[in-house]
Motif scaffolding. Structure first.
Motif, PDB file in Angstrom:
ATOM      1  N   GLY A 150       8.533  -6.421   1.502  1.00  0.00           N
ATOM      2  CA  GLY A 150       7.348  -6.253   0.671  1.00  0.00           C
ATOM      3  C   GLY A 150       7.696  -5.645  -0.692  1.00  0.00           C
ATOM      4  O   GLY A 150       7.114  -6.026  -1.705  1.00  0.00           O
ATOM      5  N   TRP A 151       8.655  -4.737  -0.726  1.00  0.00           N
ATOM      6  CA  TRP A 151       9.088  -4.177  -2.022  1.00  0.00           C
ATOM      7  C   TRP A 151       9.619  -5.306  -2.895  1.00  0.00           C
ATOM      8  O   TRP A 151       9.308  -5.393  -4.088  1.00  0.00           O
ATOM      9  CB  TRP A 151      10.218  -3.157  -1.876  1.00  0.00           C
ATOM     10  N   MET A 160       8.932  -8.389  -2.743  1.00  0.00           N
ATOM     11  CA  MET A 160       7.826  -9.244  -3.191  1.00  0.00           C
ATOM     12  C   MET A 160       7.091  -8.597  -4.352  1.00  0.00           C
ATOM     13  O   MET A 160       6.714  -9.257  -5.320  1.00  0.00           O
ATOM     14  CB  MET A 160       6.838  -9.463  -2.053  1.00  0.00           C
ATOM     15  N   ALA A 161       6.891  -7.293  -4.246  1.00  0.00           N
ATOM     16  CA  ALA A 161       6.163  -6.591  -5.302  1.00  0.00           C
ATOM     17  C   ALA A 161       6.913  -6.699  -6.624  1.00  0.00           C
ATOM     18  O   ALA A 161       6.302  -6.673  -7.699  1.00  0.00           O
ATOM     19  CB  ALA A 161       5.989  -5.123  -4.915  1.00  0.00           C
ATOM     20  N   THR A 165      -0.571  -0.346  -1.790  1.00  0.00           N
ATOM     21  CA  THR A 165       0.220  -1.462  -2.308  1.00  0.00           C
ATOM     22  C   THR A 165       1.256  -1.902  -1.271  1.00  0.00           C
ATOM     23  O   THR A 165       1.431  -3.099  -1.024  1.00  0.00           O
ATOM     24  CB  THR A 165       0.955  -1.043  -3.596  1.00  0.00           C
ATOM     25  N   TRP A 225       1.631  -5.734   0.557  1.00  0.00           N
ATOM     26  CA  TRP A 225       2.808  -6.619   0.546  1.00  0.00           C
ATOM     27  C   TRP A 225       3.393  -6.776   1.940  1.00  0.00           C
ATOM     28  O   TRP A 225       3.850  -7.865   2.318  1.00  0.00           O
ATOM     29  CB  TRP A 225       3.869  -6.097  -0.423  1.00  0.00           C
ATOM     30  N   HIS A 226       3.421  -5.682   2.694  1.00  0.00           N
ATOM     31  CA  HIS A 226       3.890  -5.738   4.088  1.00  0.00           C
ATOM     32  C   HIS A 226       3.059  -6.754   4.863  1.00  0.00           C
ATOM     33  O   HIS A 226       3.591  -7.600   5.592  1.00  0.00           O
ATOM     34  CB  HIS A 226       3.781  -4.320   4.667  1.00  0.00           C
TER      35      HIS A 226
END
Ligand code: TRP
Length: 493
Positions: free
Chosen positions: A135-136, A138-139, A170, A174-175
């Motif tokens: 997710g990081w 992706m962010a 946030t 994303w997770h």
């Protein structure tokens, strides 16, 4: 990647349910070894190579850690990978059933099914944090694309990262998105799309890494970076470092929890397991070393801290992209590809749990995926919060004896703990059991039959899997528990 092998998009026997079980993915087969190698490489190459390898190398002081890691890949990783593929192909089921069936075949206890069980749980736990880290990445895609990092200095990049991990909302968003992506592929059956993704995107990721290597060469600190990575300084290595190097060898090759076993269960009978295992290990190691050769020059060129922890690549790579020509483009592409690499890995983390639960509870693949997805999502919240709300909530575990203190865990957040438990304990333990089973309990006729290698190589493999790998795993475990130092001090007394 050019292939002279038949079309690889569909497994040859797809959609052909077996006689004695519900239609499941178990009986499908890869159309060739190349496809298996691609899929296994897709599983192996992921956040472990690009995110985790550099940051733990930095935490454990560089060269000595890297050397131990490489030794573990060669002497434990490759032989155990061959063993795991072999067990999978012989059992042709989910890991739990495979182990039970193989144990029965050779007259051993059904308790070997426990190995499969531990794998199902380990995969589950790993995915819970893997998804948060993915997710990081992706962010960072929209951040990169909108030019946030252009011209920023290290301080400012740090702030972007801290702001991200400081916001549970946030991270959860994303997770969730990443898990939905993963579970969607898993729900539809693993192959097909996955194979295509691996065929085209992996080579692209590789090309981008090479471009970044050129950037790293231009930082003026390339030599320092290389020396940090490849010049072992054994005074820096701790017992925990040795344990982590070994644990990471399992993690990065996706070993010890049945993922490769499940992939092996789709491998056609006439393909060489040894060659496949070598190819996967080679590519995986190459990607990790490239990542290290990129990150550390950037670290030293900007006077950053190599031991910055899990944020390392998120604090260093944006600096590079922020400075280089077309950095916005390359940076965006890089993080997209990183997400893809994580995606092809995360699928294999949950696949053992899916095949197992479908069979055990007689539920459909879709239902199994939805339920596991929800459970993994919930579990992932532990990791999300360990970077913000609960970051001060840590545990340490230290064994003190007359002979010294053995730090098993220090100031570990929930994320650190999950990572430690899975990579450093569960995977090596699973690998140990696989080695013992394949090396000692499985009939030699079977293993020789499956591996199809020359007498000479079979003998080498036998020695590695029977003696070298188990002994090394056990010694590293005992060392981490302080037993080695204890014995040594008694002997010298
Ligand atoms: N090897 C992957 C990586 O390096 C992670 C992974 C995928 C994994 N499947 C696994 C780790 C199974 C352990 C077991 O990112």
């Amino acid at each position: 990647m050019s292939d002279s092998v038949p079309p690889v998009t569909e497994p040859s026997a797809s959609g052909e349910p077996s006689a004695n079980q519900k239609p499941s993915a178990n009986r499908e087969q890869w159309s060739s070894r190349l496809v298996f190698v691609l899929a296994a490489t897709g599983s192996a190459v992921g956040l472990g190579n690009i995110w985790k390898f550099p940051y733990i190398t930095g935490e454990f002081g560089g060269g000595a850690f890297v050397l131990i890691y490489l030794i573990c890949i060669a002497s434990i990783g490759i032989p155990i990978m061959m063993a795991e593929i072999m067990l999978g192909r012989r059992g042709r089921q989910d890991p739990v059933t495979t182990m039970k069936r193989l144990a029965k075949e050779s007259g051993h206890s059904r308790a070997w099914g426990l190995l499969g069980w531990m794998g199902v749980i380990a995969g589950f736990l790993i995915l819970s944090y893997y998804s948060v880290i993915a997710g990081w990445a992706m962010a960072y895609v929209p951040q990169m694309a909108s030019g946030t990092f252009t011209g920023l200095d290290a301080q400012a990049v740090n702030t972007v990262f801290s702001t991200l991990v400081g916001s549970p909302e946030t991270l959860i968003a994303w997770h969730s998105l990443f898990l939905i992506m993963t579970m969607t592929v898993v729900a539809r059956g693993v192959r097909g799309g996955l194979e295509k993704a691996v065929t085209y995107l992996m080579p692209m990721l590789f090309v981008l890494l090479v471009i970044l290597i050129f950037y790293a060469m231009g930082t003026g600190h390339f030599a320092v970076g290389l020396s940090y990575l490849f010049n072992p300084d054994f005074s820096k290595i701790t017992t925990e470092g040795v344990l982590s190097a070994m644990g990471h060898a399992f993690f990065t090759l996706s070993l010890g929890m049945g993922a490769i076993m499940v992939y092996g269960s789709y491998l056609p009978d006439n393909t060489s397991i040894a060659k496949a295992a070598f190819a996967v290990a080679f590519m995986d190691t190459l990607v990790a070393l490239l990542a290290g050769m990129i990150i550390f020059p950037i670290v030293f060129a900007n006077s950053l801290e190599p031991g910055a922890g899990p944020g390392l690549i998120f604090k260093t790579l944006p600096l590079a992209f922020g400075q280089m020509n077309y950095g916005t483009f390359f940076g965006t592409l890089f993080f997209i590809l990183l997400v893809f690499a994580a995606w092809t890995s995360s699928i294999s983390l949950i696949e053992p749990a899916i095949t197992w639960s479908m069979k055990t509870f007689q539920i459909s693949r879709i239902k199994a995926s939805v339920i596991s997805g929800i459970l993994v999502w919930l579990m992932g919240l532990l990791t999300v919060f360990s970077f913000n709300i609960t970051s001060d909530f840590t545990i340490s575990s230290i064994i003190s004896t007359r002979y010294g203190e053995f730090v098993i865990l220090k100031d570990a957040t929930a994320f650190d703990f999950l990572d430690y438990l899975t990579s450093n304990i569960m995977l090596p333990l699973g690998g140990l059991m696989i080695a013992i089973y394949a090396g000692w309990l499985m009939k030699k006729d079977y293993s020789r039959d499956e591996l199809e290698i020359s007498r000479f190589w079979y003998a080498i493999w036998s020695i590695l899997v029977r003696y070298v790998a188990p002994v090394m795993v056990i010694i590293v475990f005992l060392n981490a528990m302080g037993v080695v130092a204890f014995v040594r001090s008694i002997m010298s007394a």
